[in-house]
Structures are given as structure tokens and as C-alpha cells.
Design an enzyme around this catalytic site. Structure first.
Site, PDB file in Angstrom:
ATOM      1  N   CYS A   1      -0.962   7.394  -0.714  1.00  0.00           N
ATOM      2  CA  CYS A   1       0.129   6.501  -1.118  1.00  0.00           C
ATOM      3  C   CYS A   1       0.104   6.404  -2.634  1.00  0.00           C
ATOM      4  O   CYS A   1      -0.890   5.946  -3.211  1.00  0.00           O
ATOM      5  CB  CYS A   1      -0.093   5.124  -0.481  1.00  0.00           C
ATOM      6  SG  CYS A   1       1.094   3.878  -1.007  1.00  0.00           S
TER       7      CYS A   1
ATOM      8  N   GLU B   1      10.611   6.404   7.833  1.00  0.00           N
ATOM      9  CA  GLU B   1      10.057   5.648   8.963  1.00  0.00           C
ATOM     10  C   GLU B   1      10.968   5.806  10.188  1.00  0.00           C
ATOM     11  O   GLU B   1      10.502   5.998  11.313  1.00  0.00           O
ATOM     12  CB  GLU B   1       9.920   4.159   8.596  1.00  0.00           C
ATOM     13  CG  GLU B   1       8.899   3.857   7.520  1.00  0.00           C
ATOM     14  CD  GLU B   1       7.438   3.881   7.999  1.00  0.00           C
ATOM     15  OE1 GLU B   1       7.199   3.592   9.183  1.00  0.00           O
ATOM     16  OE2 GLU B   1       6.556   4.191   7.168  1.00  0.00           O
TER      17      GLU B   1
ATOM     18  N   CYS C   1       6.308   9.880  -3.796  1.00  0.00           N
ATOM     19  CA  CYS C   1       6.026   8.938  -2.705  1.00  0.00           C
ATOM     20  C   CYS C   1       5.766   9.817  -1.493  1.00  0.00           C
ATOM     21  O   CYS C   1       6.527  10.759  -1.225  1.00  0.00           O
ATOM     22  CB  CYS C   1       7.230   8.031  -2.458  1.00  0.00           C
ATOM     23  SG  CYS C   1       7.124   7.085  -0.912  1.00  0.00           S
TER      24      CYS C   1
ATOM     25  N   ASP D   1      -2.084   4.958   4.270  1.00  0.00           N
ATOM     26  CA  ASP D   1      -0.790   4.728   3.596  1.00  0.00           C
ATOM     27  C   ASP D   1      -0.248   3.375   4.065  1.00  0.00           C
ATOM     28  O   ASP D   1      -0.766   2.769   5.013  1.00  0.00           O
ATOM     29  CB  ASP D   1       0.195   5.853   3.942  1.00  0.00           C
ATOM     30  CG  ASP D   1       1.547   5.706   3.214  1.00  0.00           C
ATOM     31  OD1 ASP D   1       1.561   5.249   2.055  1.00  0.00           O
ATOM     32  OD2 ASP D   1       2.583   6.032   3.815  1.00  0.00           O
ATOM     33  N   SER D   2       0.821   2.930   3.420  1.00  0.00           N
ATOM     34  CA  SER D   2       1.506   1.723   3.892  1.00  0.00           C
ATOM     35  C   SER D   2       2.168   1.986   5.243  1.00  0.00           C
ATOM     36  O   SER D   2       2.306   1.084   6.063  1.00  0.00           O
ATOM     37  CB  SER D   2       2.575   1.312   2.888  1.00  0.00           C
ATOM     38  OG  SER D   2       3.467   2.395   2.666  1.00  0.00           O
TER      39      SER D   2
ATOM     40  N   HIS E   1       6.127   9.424   1.551  1.00  0.00           N
ATOM     41  CA  HIS E   1       7.164   9.438   2.590  1.00  0.00           C
ATOM     42  C   HIS E   1       8.191  10.563   2.353  1.00  0.00           C
ATOM     43  O   HIS E   1       8.798  11.061   3.301  1.00  0.00           O
ATOM     44  CB  HIS E   1       7.922   8.108   2.625  1.00  0.00           C
ATOM     45  CG  HIS E   1       7.215   7.005   3.356  1.00  0.00           C
ATOM     46  ND1 HIS E   1       6.131   6.339   2.843  1.00  0.00           N
ATOM     47  CD2 HIS E   1       7.457   6.449   4.584  1.00  0.00           C
ATOM     48  CE1 HIS E   1       5.730   5.406   3.707  1.00  0.00           C
ATOM     49  NE2 HIS E   1       6.515   5.454   4.774  1.00  0.00           N
TER      50      HIS E   1
END
Ligand code: DGL
Length: 261
Positions: free
Chosen positions: A73, A151, A188, A9-10, A190
Site C-alpha cells: 500500500c 474493490e 496505488c 493493504d487497506s 489498487h
């Protein structure tokens, strides 16, 4: 020696997919790589991002000797899946917005797509909507600020609930229209990490759909050769000391820096 499945993933979003995979198939060895030097992907230019994703995935697959790659992602998958599959000699499993299960679940026929700016605007996403939700109203909401919140949460920080609420204002409004939105695609990776907060902030109970479990089932189909030994190695493209404890909670060891060509 078994080859692990590499989750890419990013940033830390892929951990939501790693968690789904570990729950369903604890016998599948996983390692993790994220391109945190380029985070967030969702607001980047497609051409440079596509090249970057290829370069990082190639390097990460080589670094951990992966037997399969999960592109955990949506932003990367809806852009670069075909190129990754054409380039890498291992199975590549993508993550794309769960439009189909959401359309099947919605009773009002009004669903929401919560994703990055890039994902909500991609032709790939438009195609999914036309194929699987043509009889639904689909409210697309770009919610990039939630990436930063996820994050922060993994680094042990507090989620800014006001910020989340502001980003989701169009979603909450859609629950009060006619027909009322009743189901939300977490498009997404996240966002499932923030699900308890999203549920608590929603003005009415909603169905939340992500791709984690479907990916876990798909990985089991194509990566039977990745079972048998724990792995847990973790690679990043920028400093990640603040994430060590968070990664450990998901079973990944102290992050090492990925060497890029
Ligand atoms: N986790 C990524 C996704 O599923 C995106 C986060 C980012 O914008 O970098 O789309």
C-alpha cells in the site's frame, strides 16, 4: 515449518502485488491481510492512520506468524514504513510510487503520478520526485474513486467506466500538452487491477509503470526463509463475504476476521 510472507493493504489492492510475487516466485508462501474496516486509507488523517496501520500490521503478523511483511500500500508505506521497521522484528518491504523507473522510461520527460490524495501530497513522494525525476514534468493526479472501482471489480461487480474517465480527465488532458505526458506511475496498488480498463480508456497509448515486479525481486532477496509451503490464509478487519470468490482467484482462502487489541 516455513513462515509466510504477509501481504498487507487497506483493501484488495495488495492482490496486485501478491500476483506479481506469485508470478516471479511461486515458491514463496503468502498470506494476506487487509484493513477493509478503514478503507479507503487515502483520505484519512495521517496521525490516526499511522497508529492504525501499526496496530493492524502487528496483529496480522502475529496471527499468521509471518517471516516478512510487504506493505502493499503506497498510502501506508509513504506514511508509516519507518515506524513499522522500528517496531516489527521481521523484514518490512514497502511499496512506494515507481517514479524512478517511470522517469527512466519517459521519452517526452513528462510523467503522470496516479495515486491517492494522501500519496500525491506526501513529503515522501515529493522527495522521490526530486531525487529521481528532477528533469521531468510530473503531473500528480489524485484518483481516489479508482480504489472503489477496484474493490467493486474484485467483488464481481461492473467497473463504472464513466466514473473512471471523469477521475482521469486531468491525465488525458496532460497527454495533449507540450511536452505530452507519455508514462504513468500507478502509485496505488489498487490501480494495476484496473489496468486493462485504463489502457482501453486512454486517448493515446501510454506506458504504465507499477511497483509489483520490483517488490517481488526485493522480497526474494530478504525473505528466502519464507519458501517451501503454500499458505494462502487471509485476514480482514470487517465483513468480506462479497470478496471470497475474488480472493480465491488470487490463491487466498476464505477470509477470517483479524482480532485487534
Ligand atoms: N492500495 C492503497 C495504496 O496503494 C490505497 C487504497 C486506499 O486509499 O485505501 O495506496
Amino acid at each position: 515449518m516455513s513462515a509466510p510472507v504477509l501481504i498487507f493493504d487497506s483493501g484488495v489492492g495488495g492482490l496486485s502485488v501478491a500476483r506479481s510475487l506469485a508470478l516471479r516466485h511461486p515458491d514463496i508462501a503468502q498470506c494476506y491481510a487487509c484493513d477493509n474496516a478503514w478503507l479507503p486509507y487515502g483520505v484519512r488523517d495521517d496521525v490516526t492512520l499511522s497508529e492504525r496501520i501499526l496496530a493492524v500490521c502487528r496483529a496480522a503478523v502475529a496471527a499468521c506468524g509471518a517471516g516478512a511483511l510487504v506493505v502493499a500500500c503506497n498510502t501506508a508505506s509513504t506514511l508509516a514504513l519507518d515506524r513499522l521497521r522500528a517496531t516489527l522484528p521481521i523484514p518490512v518491504i514497502g511499496t512506494v510510487p515507481a517514479i524512478k523507473p517511470a522517469a527512466l522510461a519517459s521519452r517526452t520527460r513528462h510523467i503522470g503520478l496516479l495515486a491517492t490524495t494522501a500519496t500525491v501530497n506526501r513529503p515522501y513522494t515529493q522527495n522521490l520526485i526530486e531525487r529521481f525525476a528532477s528533469d521531468c514534468r510530473v503531473s500528480r493526479i489524485a484518483a481516489d474513486p479508482l480504489v472503489v472501482q477496484a474493490e467493486t471489480w474484485l467483488a464481481g461487480g461492473d467497473i463504472d467506466r464513466d466514473r473512471v474517465s471523469r477521475a482521469l480527465a486531468p491525465l488525458w488532458q496532460a497527454t495533449a500538452t507540450s511536452p505530452a505526458l507519455d508514462t504513468v506511475v500507478l502509485g496505488c496498488t489498487h490501480f494495476p487491477l484496473l489496468k486493462p480498463v485504463l489502457e482501453a480508456l486512454a486517448p493515446v497509448p501510454l506506458g504504465w509503470v507499477d511497483s509489483g515486479d520490483a517488490i517481488a525481486r526485493r522480497v526474494a532477496d530478504v525473505a528466502a526463509h519464507c519458501t517451501g509451503r503454500r499458505d494462502g490464509r487471509c485476514f480482514t478487519t470487517a465483513a468480506a463475504d462479497h470478496l471470497v470468490a475474488g480472493f480465491a482467484e488470487f490463491g487466498f482462502t476464505h477470509p477470517r476476521r483479524l482480532a485487534l487489541p
